[in-house]
Write an enzyme that holds these catalytic residues in place. Structure first.
Site, PDB file in Angstrom:
ATOM      1  N   ASP A 153      -6.206  62.469  81.598  1.00 44.08           N
ATOM      2  CA  ASP A 153      -5.710  62.646  82.851  1.00 44.08           C
ATOM      3  C   ASP A 153      -6.642  62.283  83.866  1.00 44.08           C
ATOM      4  O   ASP A 153      -7.836  61.769  83.426  1.00 44.08           O
ATOM      5  CB  ASP A 153      -5.721  64.391  83.064  1.00 44.08           C
ATOM      6  CG  ASP A 153      -5.716  64.929  84.476  1.00 44.08           C
ATOM      7  OD1 ASP A 153      -4.711  64.561  85.167  1.00 44.08           O
ATOM      8  OD2 ASP A 153      -6.569  65.853  84.906  1.00 44.08           O
ATOM      9  N   ASP A 171      -7.096  63.235  87.747  1.00 47.30           N
ATOM     10  CA  ASP A 171      -7.881  64.015  88.807  1.00 47.30           C
ATOM     11  C   ASP A 171      -8.672  64.935  88.077  1.00 47.30           C
ATOM     12  O   ASP A 171      -8.387  65.960  87.228  1.00 47.30           O
ATOM     13  CB  ASP A 171      -6.664  64.958  89.645  1.00 47.30           C
ATOM     14  CG  ASP A 171      -5.993  63.759  90.490  1.00 47.30           C
ATOM     15  OD1 ASP A 171      -6.262  62.471  90.455  1.00 47.30           O
ATOM     16  OD2 ASP A 171      -5.131  64.126  90.966  1.00 47.30           O
TER      17      ASP A 171
END
Length: 295
Positions: free
Chosen positions: A48, A50
């Site tokens: 991922d 963020d």
């Protein structure tokens, strides 16, 4: 009748998630350096972006860069930042907030040239994102690369921006939200939906089928409980800078936890750790500008 509508709504969300995942896998490109050919062809790592690979929300940093170039008003940025802040402090998302985020994502690109946004993304990465990469997470990604494995980013950020981040970090490629375009111009519609939640899991499965990966030998990293579907489809799941929901899930399932944040009190509160000091300053400045405009 109400129950039927709920079921139909759930089925439609799942359909859009599957379409988003398939579109993202189809748009995935191998963009890593030519000298980094993988030797372990059935294993890969998925990160991922963020708050896992980067401090704060990449799309918010991108929006700040666009606002500085007068692509929209500071009040628009303040509204977007406020919605991001509400989610991060609250720690969960609902269908309404996801739909609102989808509309905001579309407003950024509708009617714009793909080439123009890619060029701007390169500039804004250098200005606002390059120094926000978590060194610890980048080291984890490099560990997989050194082992001869491919490393992919998986994010709700537009795929073009995600690919820029992946290329700058020397990773294999990126899975991101796919926006429809015609003749090089964004139409203002998404292909399926944001690459979020279950859509990420669909994207990882679709890419694994495309690339011949054995998901049991793959590893996924995330900070958010919203990514449990993605973390659950691989053999090894790692919680990085986890929110409270993911930390609890990781403990129950025996997943490894890595935390590269320093201010533990700030991490618990959520604001500095998830937005980053620069992004938080941008939020304050944008909010003040918004208040001045509305007086």
């Amino acid at each position: 009748m109400v129950k039927r509508r709920v079921v139909e709504g759930s089925a439609e969300r799942e359909r859009r998630a599957a379409l988003a995942g398939e579109a993202s896998a189809e748009a995935a490109l191998t963009i890593g350096p030519s000298g980094s050919a993988p030797t372990d062809l059935t294993a890969a790592a998925f990160f991922d972006v963020d708050n896992t690979m980067m401090m704060g929300a990449s799309i918010f940093h991108f929006a700040r860069g666009l606002a500085a170039r007068k692509y929209f008003k500071n009040s628009d940025l303040a509204g977007f930042a406020w919605q991001q802040l509400k989610f991060r402090v609250g720690g969960r998302e609902d269908p309404q907030s996801v739909a609102a985020s989808r509309e905001q994502a579309l407003s950024f690109v509708a009617g714009r040239s793909v080439a123009e946004l890619v060029s701007l993304g390169e500039e804004i990465y250098d200005e606002l994102m390059a120094d926000r990469i978590w060194a610890g997470t980048q080291a984890l990604a490099q560990m997989h690369l050194d082992a001869g494995q491919r490393v992919w980013l998986v994010t709700a950020t537009p795929v073009e921006l995600a690919q820029i981040i992946a290329r700058r970090l020397g990773l294999t490629g990126a899975l991101g939200t796919v926006s429809e375009s015609r003749d090089g111009i964004y139409t203002g519609r998404l292909v399926g939906d944001l690459l979020h939640g279950r859509a990420k899991a669909h994207a990882v499965r679709a890419l694994a089928a495309k690339e011949g990966l054995d998901l049991r030998r793959c590893t996924a990293y995330s900070d958010s409980v919203n990514d449990v579907p993605m973390l659950s489809v691989v053999g090894t799941a790692v919680a990085v800078n986890p929110d409270s929901g993911l930390r609890e899930t990781a403990r129950k399932r025996g997943w490894e936890i890595r935390d590269f944040r320093t201010g533990r009190k700030a991490a618990k509160i959520g604001v500095p750790s998830v937005l980053g000091a620069g992004a938080l300053a941008g939020l304050v400045a944008a909010t003040l500008a918004y208040r001045r405009r509305t007086r």
